[in-house]
Scaffold this active site. Structure first.
Site, PDB file in Angstrom:
ATOM      1  N   ILE A 158      36.526  42.487  39.498  1.00 54.63           N
ATOM      2  CA  ILE A 158      37.101  41.542  38.539  1.00 54.63           C
ATOM      3  C   ILE A 158      36.399  40.209  38.715  1.00 54.63           C
ATOM      4  CG2 ILE A 158      39.336  42.664  38.237  1.00 54.63           C
ATOM      5  CD1 ILE A 158      40.540  40.865  40.277  1.00 54.63           C
ATOM      6  N   ASP A 159      36.384  39.432  37.655  1.00 59.79           N
ATOM      7  CA  ASP A 159      35.613  38.194  37.641  1.00 59.79           C
ATOM      8  C   ASP A 159      36.110  37.157  38.633  1.00 59.79           C
ATOM      9  OD1 ASP A 159      34.345  39.248  35.386  1.00 59.79           O
ATOM     10  OD2 ASP A 159      35.707  38.231  34.001  1.00 59.79           O
ATOM     11  N   LYS A 160      35.192  36.262  38.995  1.00 62.89           N
ATOM     12  CA  LYS A 160      35.613  35.029  39.635  1.00 62.89           C
ATOM     13  C   LYS A 160      36.490  34.288  38.635  1.00 62.89           C
ATOM     14  CE  LYS A 160      33.946  30.656  41.505  1.00 62.89           C
ATOM     15  NZ  LYS A 160      32.780  29.764  41.741  1.00 62.89           N
ATOM     16  N   ARG A 261      38.338  38.960  27.969  1.00 61.26           N
ATOM     17  CA  ARG A 261      37.945  37.616  27.555  1.00 61.26           C
ATOM     18  C   ARG A 261      37.151  37.657  26.248  1.00 61.26           C
ATOM     19  NH1 ARG A 261      35.164  35.476  32.930  1.00 61.26           N
ATOM     20  NH2 ARG A 261      35.185  33.471  31.815  1.00 61.26           N
TER      21      ARG A 261
END
Length: 347
Positions: A158-160, A261
């Protein structure tokens, strides 16, 4: 308000396709031979242990069906071997004694609740301070991908800036077994997101390809006609509307980089304070000083995209039982929701 730094931004790959497929057409003159022995003989660059783990995790199919190691390969068989890919992480990772929020652990799997500021793996601009650095320190024998690459136990990312649940494999068999589930889209992943505005439909599905942006390689673009990128499917449901923003939950059928997103921006509802996708400015509501100050205060409370990996479900590698985990919203996310609720009481 968060900022999107063009010089330091790290496009962290999130795709759940950690699997590569090898196809073999058995020679017409091949004599009958055990499957494991045949594959070891023909794939000399792949260890027997990796081949055995692939067979045991049902990642080897012959003529479209899963088989056991004892299956006798015969002429003209079609074999499909699915293996965990090599990683792109540097071969040397500095072990760091960083805190890990461990939700669950046994001999096969480790579940962590990733803090929003932590990057999953080292990369450009993030050589240290990552989840991988912490895993190398705390768990010295987690399985890595082949060729000496260090990607200890990772089967998804998962993203920062995104918080929430990640599952880590603690041995080679678990790595192969879990990676296969993510590649087959049989896991359950639910995210909570705060978005600008309110979707026209209270629930729906976004089915539109996603790929790296042509103009900006640091973000993902949506290609609704499917001419570029890869298939991406997001199911969403509005949980609560708060005048100018909405709390939604999203279930991922695929796991493309920045999928939620990018899809929510495509729908016209970027994530709250998502700098990369235009959500870090006022997109709904009247522009007057008190409201502007209120929104800026919310941005300060949560200086990142409002996205949390809330629940995760998968089949356990050894018990073959379904495991389901849930997490609370982190403090910054909850504080912003409370602030919007309070704001509504006086409108």
């Amino acid at each position: 308000m968060s900022t999107f730094d063009e010089t330091k931004a790290d496009f962290e790959e999130e795709d759940d396709e950690f699997i590569e497929n090898l196809q073999i057409k058995v020679d017409p003159g091949q004599s009958f031979m055990r499957l494991d022995k045949y594959l070891s003989h023909h794939l000399k660059n792949i260890s027997r242990n990796r081949i055995q783990n692939a067979i045991d995790s049902e990642s080897v199919k012959v003529n479209g069906a899963s088989v056991k190691s004892s299956y006798k390969v015969k002429p003209l068989d079609d074999i499909l071997l699915s293996l965990v890919k090599s990683g792109k992480i540097p071969k040397e990772v500095i072990p760091q004694d960083l805190p890990l929020n461990i939700v669950y652990e046994d001999d096969d799997v480790l579940l962590v609740n990733k803090a929003q500021e932590m990057v999953v793996h080292p990369g450009h601009g993030n050589p240290s301070g990552t989840l991988v650095n912490a895993l190398v320190y705390h768990f010295g024998h987690l399985p890595s991908a082949r060729d000496g690459e260090i990607r200890p136990g990772l089967v998804h990312r998962i993203d920062k800036g995104t918080s929430g649940l990640l599952v880590i494999a603690k041995n080679e068999f678990a790595l192969q077994f879990l990676a296969r589930q993510f590649a087959d889209h049989t896991t359950e992943r639910t995210y909570y997101a705060l978005i600008w505005g309110e979707p026209k439909e209270p629930k729906g599905t976004i089915n539109a390809h996603i790929g790296r942006g042509f103009k900006d390689r640091r973000v993902s673009d949506v290609f609704p006609d499917g001419e570029h990128g890869k298939e991406a499917i997001t199911h969403y449901e509005v949980l609560k509307t708060m005048r100018y923003v909405s709390l939604i939950k999203c279930n991922l059928e695929t796991g493309r980089t920045h999928q939620i997103r990018a899809h929510m921006k495509y729908l016209g509802h970027p994530l709250f304070n998502d700098a990369a996708y235009g959500g870090d400015r006022i997109l709904r509501g009247e522009i007057f000083s008190k409201y502007k100050q209120f929104v800026e205060n919310c941005f300060s409370l949560m200086p990142r995209q409002a996205l949390h990996a809330k629940s995760l479900g998968f089949i356990h590698p050894t018990t073959r039982q379904w495991m389901q985990f849930d997490s609370e919203l982190p403090a910054d996310f909850q504080a912003v929701l409370d602030k919007w609720e309070h704001y509504l009481q006086y409108k």
